[in-house]
Write an enzyme that holds these catalytic residues in place. Structure first.
Site, PDB file in Angstrom:
ATOM      1  N   ASP A   1       0.832  -1.204   0.000  1.00  0.00           N
ATOM      2  CA  ASP A   1       0.000   0.000   0.000  1.00  0.00           C
ATOM      3  C   ASP A   1       0.869   1.259   0.000  1.00  0.00           C
ATOM      4  O   ASP A   1       2.076   1.221   0.311  1.00  0.00           O
ATOM      5  CB  ASP A   1      -0.897  -0.035   1.252  1.00  0.00           C
ATOM      6  CG  ASP A   1      -2.233   0.676   1.046  1.00  0.00           C
ATOM      7  OD1 ASP A   1      -2.350   1.455   0.088  1.00  0.00           O
ATOM      8  OD2 ASP A   1      -3.138   0.459   1.865  1.00  0.00           O
TER       9      ASP A   1
ATOM     10  N   ASP B   1     -10.499   2.101  -3.749  1.00  0.00           N
ATOM     11  CA  ASP B   1     -11.080   1.825  -2.428  1.00  0.00           C
ATOM     12  C   ASP B   1     -12.594   1.835  -2.501  1.00  0.00           C
ATOM     13  O   ASP B   1     -13.266   1.433  -1.552  1.00  0.00           O
ATOM     14  CB  ASP B   1     -10.623   2.887  -1.421  1.00  0.00           C
ATOM     15  CG  ASP B   1      -9.346   2.457  -0.716  1.00  0.00           C
ATOM     16  OD1 ASP B   1      -8.864   1.347  -0.981  1.00  0.00           O
ATOM     17  OD2 ASP B   1      -8.832   3.239   0.100  1.00  0.00           O
TER      18      ASP B   1
END
Ligand code: DGJ
Length: 732
Positions: A479, A549
């Site tokens: 990430d 997301d």
């Protein structure tokens, strides 16, 4: 594949599909002639209109007549200061303060295959006969700057890969102010441009508009390719559709700041430029040193946008992604993030894992929160050791039990970042990107490590390697949750501060190269708060990426439709999540959530801490269906049929197996209407001569009628956010 015509002084790069032609004007200037559909030979080299415009379009020194000017001629790597007033591909400040460059053709070389640029991701070939590379060297006789332009033409793809290397052959340092990867000068301006503006959770929105006179800039100054733009520029003719017409796509294999510019000049010629963003960039070249630009992939098709994207899909699947996962079907994973967020321990995760296993999941992915003292997003980035509170016996027992259940194990890392509340920060507060005395801005309570520094890279590598040697991890979600500010380095000299952002990306690539070499069995997923660094550079190291997301299926129909112009479904991670959706609050049907996730790389982000008989039955069935068709969905040819960007209420796409024996058609109803217009879809990519059994149709249908006449979506999808999938099978 590459022909040099010494008499005409032209280079012709070609294969069965494309031609790219350049020439050398008066043994001096490298000019552009043509890029498009394959032509047998190029014979019009001297036809560029000769007009005397020299009052305002200067003629180069010692030139025989006034009809030639760098201001108008089509060029390959234009500079600035010697008559071309358009956007340059490079700019240099020399030791005497001058910024004028004048590149002349010096030599060229043709080599088999495709050399690998050091330290940078790039497309590659397995054997030298798959491609040929032309390297043209240009030199400035006054400043001694040399530029090596490389052009690779792939034998079987409508693709050229370009890059530039700028070398200081003089005896004084020089400063690069701009060093782009490529420039293409098209002879006309009849284009529309396709781009993908966006934001967090709203990545890659589809935008098509006519090119206007003057300069238009798409870029990122965020230190990452970003959610806000894609390092891509698409040009199409006004009449081009998904199915027909010409389309050119230029895509940068790079993950940092970029610029993609077009300039339609006074004579309606179009210059396109792509490369590292000159904003905030500078690079000092000492005598003898060189600077390698990232690669630009340049694809062309006359089969519409589907033709363009299919060329890119194949290239990226086969010649960009590396490693053992490239041609392997990808596992179905269940990610705990939206189920637990930071609140978990071994017991809870085992419960989650058992439920996942029952549904048919193949990999348990443990997200953020397993390390340091991380119980929220305010601490511990940089401390890559197990959180003792959550896992008093370490992570090994959990991993072993997940493996014993017959599932693989995946783990979240955010290695480029550091929290102020971390052991690493206490030890090395000066390892962060920072600009002198300027206070540090925070993004999600975190700072960015200066990956340009070797000691920082070694620390990341050592922490991760030690961990991975002790823990049998099969999958890593990598990430990156903030963009750069105060871009500078504690250790760089003032002349080199502007190298920081690019050195960071080079450092990141060096870490990824080392890790993927050391742990080749680990499948990496690239994530940056969703799709904030979804680019070809990262794909070189990581075989798949988290699209967004935003897990709401209706939003995803849009985002994945756009993403599919560039990237194949297999690299697009897409998960079925709960309703109401955590980001949008919207409720979509389970079948639509499933179909959207299957259109990418299918996984679950469901709350598996609770069981829900009806939901779990539907998900098990979906997973069984996905497993049955996974090969087709992950390696088939993807066709966009109906765009949600043009139809607010409806979208459709399909997958066709390489042998055209099988296909899956998917249609999505976004917003339904009373007395709605009829919906009919024309299929694509089938064998027109073949006959197919279509799931619910009473009798077999010809490939030709399915493609030319189409089928009704009947009964219509009559509720919001629903979908249907049709399976087609060729009859013997
Ligand atoms: C952002 C990612 O995109 C999410 O999926 C999740 O991994 C969080 N970060 C964790 O902090």
């Amino acid at each position: 594949m590459i022909t040099w015509n010494a008499q005409q002084q032209t280079f012709h790069l070609h294969n069965q599909q494309i031609s790219y032609v350049m020439g050398i004007e008066h043994q001096r200037y490298l000019v552009h002639c043509y890029w498009g559909k394959r032509i047998a030979t190029f014979n019009q080299y001297h036809d560029y209109p000769k007009l005397d415009r020299s009052s305002f379009s200067p003629t180069p020194a010692n030139w025989p007549d006034r009809t030639f000017s760098l201001d108008t001629v089509l060029q390959e790597y234009p500079g600035h200061g010697a008559g071309d007033y358009r956007e340059p591909a490079f700019e240099v400040r020399y030791a005497d303060g001058n910024q004028v460059s004048n590149l002349h053709y010096l030599s060229h070389q043709i080599v088999a295959g495709k050399p690998r640029p050091e330290g940078l991701p790039a497309t590659w070939v397995e054997t030298p006969d798959e491609a040929e590379t032309l390297v043209i060297t240009l030199a400035d006789p006054v400043t001694h700057l040399q530029v090596e332009l490389s052009y690779t033409v792939f034998r079987d793809r409508p693709v050229i890969a370009r890059a530039a290397r700028l070398v200081n052959k003089g005896d004084k340092p020089l400063r690069l102010l701009r060093a782009l990867s490529c420039a293409v000068d098209f002879p006309d301006g009849e284009f529309e441009q396709i781009q993908f503006p966006g934001a967090w959770a709203r990545e890659r929105q589809w935008h098509r508009q006519p090119l206007n006179p003057g300069i238009s800039v798409l870029d990122s100054k965020r230190g990452a390719s970003s959610t806000h733009q894609q390092p891509f520029i698409g040009l199409v003719r006004p009449e081009t559709t998904e199915m027909q017409g010409e389309a050119w796509g230029m895509h940068l294999v790079y993950s940092g700041n970029f610029t993609a510019r077009t300039e339609v000049d006074a004579f309606k010629q179009t210059r396109v430029l792509l490369g590292i963003n000159p904003h905030g960039f500078g690079w000092q070249l000492l005598p003898g040193e060189g600077f390698q630009t990232p690669e630009a992939v340049m694809a062309w098709s006359d089969c519409g946008l589907n033709g363009l994207s299919q060329a890119l899909h194949r290239l990226y699947r086969d010649n960009l992604v590396r490693g053992q996962h490239r041609h392997q079907t990808r596992p179905i994973l269940a990610n705990n993030w939206e189920s637990t967020y930071f609140d978990f321990n071994e017991e809870k995760l085992l419960h989650f894992a058992r439920n996942a296993k029952q549904l048919g999941v193949e990999l348990l992915m443990l997200d953020d929160g397993w390390f340091g003292e991380r119980n929220g997003d305010t601490s511990s980035l940089g401390d890559w050791f197990v959180n003792q509170q959550k896992f008093p016996l370490g992570l090994r027992p959990l991993i072993d039990q997940v493996h014993a259940m017959g599932m693989k194990f995946g783990l979240w890392f955010e290695p480029e970042m550091i929290s102020r509340r971390s052991e690493l920060f206490a030890l090395h507060p000066d390892w962060v990107l920072s600009a002198g005395e300027q206070p540090l801005s925070e993004g999600r309570n975190q700072y960015i490590l200066d990956l340009g520094r070797p000691e920082v890279r070694s620390n990341i590598l050592e922490q991760m390697s030690t961990f991975l040697e002790q823990h049998p991890v099969d999958y890593i979600k990598w990430d990156m949750n903030r963009n750069m500010t105060e871009v500078g380095s504690h250790t760089a000299s003032p002349e080199r501060q502007q190298e920081t952002a690019h050195r960071y990306i080079l450092g990141l690539y060096a870490i990824l190269e080392a890790l993927t070499t050391r742990f080749p069995h680990i499948l990496f997923e690239c994530c940056a708060g969703g799709g904030g660094r979804f680019d070809p550079g990262m794909l070189h190291y990581m075989a798949q990426a988290w699209v967004s997301d935003n897990t709401d299926a209706a939003s995803r129909v849009h985002i994945q439709y756009s993403t599919s112009l560039l990237y194949p479904p297999i690299v697009q991670c897409a998960h079925v999540s709960e309703v109401p959706n955590h980001q949008m609050g919207r409720s979509t049907s389970m079948e639509m959530r499933g179909a959207v996730a299957m259109s990418g790389n299918y996984g679950l982000m469901l709350d598996l801490m609770r069981s829900d008989t009806e939901r779990d039955k539907a998900v098990s069935e979906q997973i069984a269906f996905y497993k049955q068709h996974r090969e087709l969905l992950q390696f088939g040819t993807f066709w966009r049929l109906v765009s949600p960007w043009q139809n607010p209420d409806f979208a459709a796409w399909m997958f066709v197996s390489p042998d055209k024996n099988e296909a899956l058609l998917m249609a999505f109803s976004l917003v339904s209407e009373a007395s709605a217009p009829l919906r009919k879809v024309r299929l694509a990519g089938l064998d027109a001569q073949a006959t197919y059994q279509v799931d619910d149709q009473p009798q077999p249908l010809g490939g030709d009628e399915l493609m030319y006449r189409g089928i009704y979506i009947d009964p219509p999808l009559s509720r919001d956010y629903t979908s249907r999938i049709w399976h087609l099978k060729r009859l013997p």
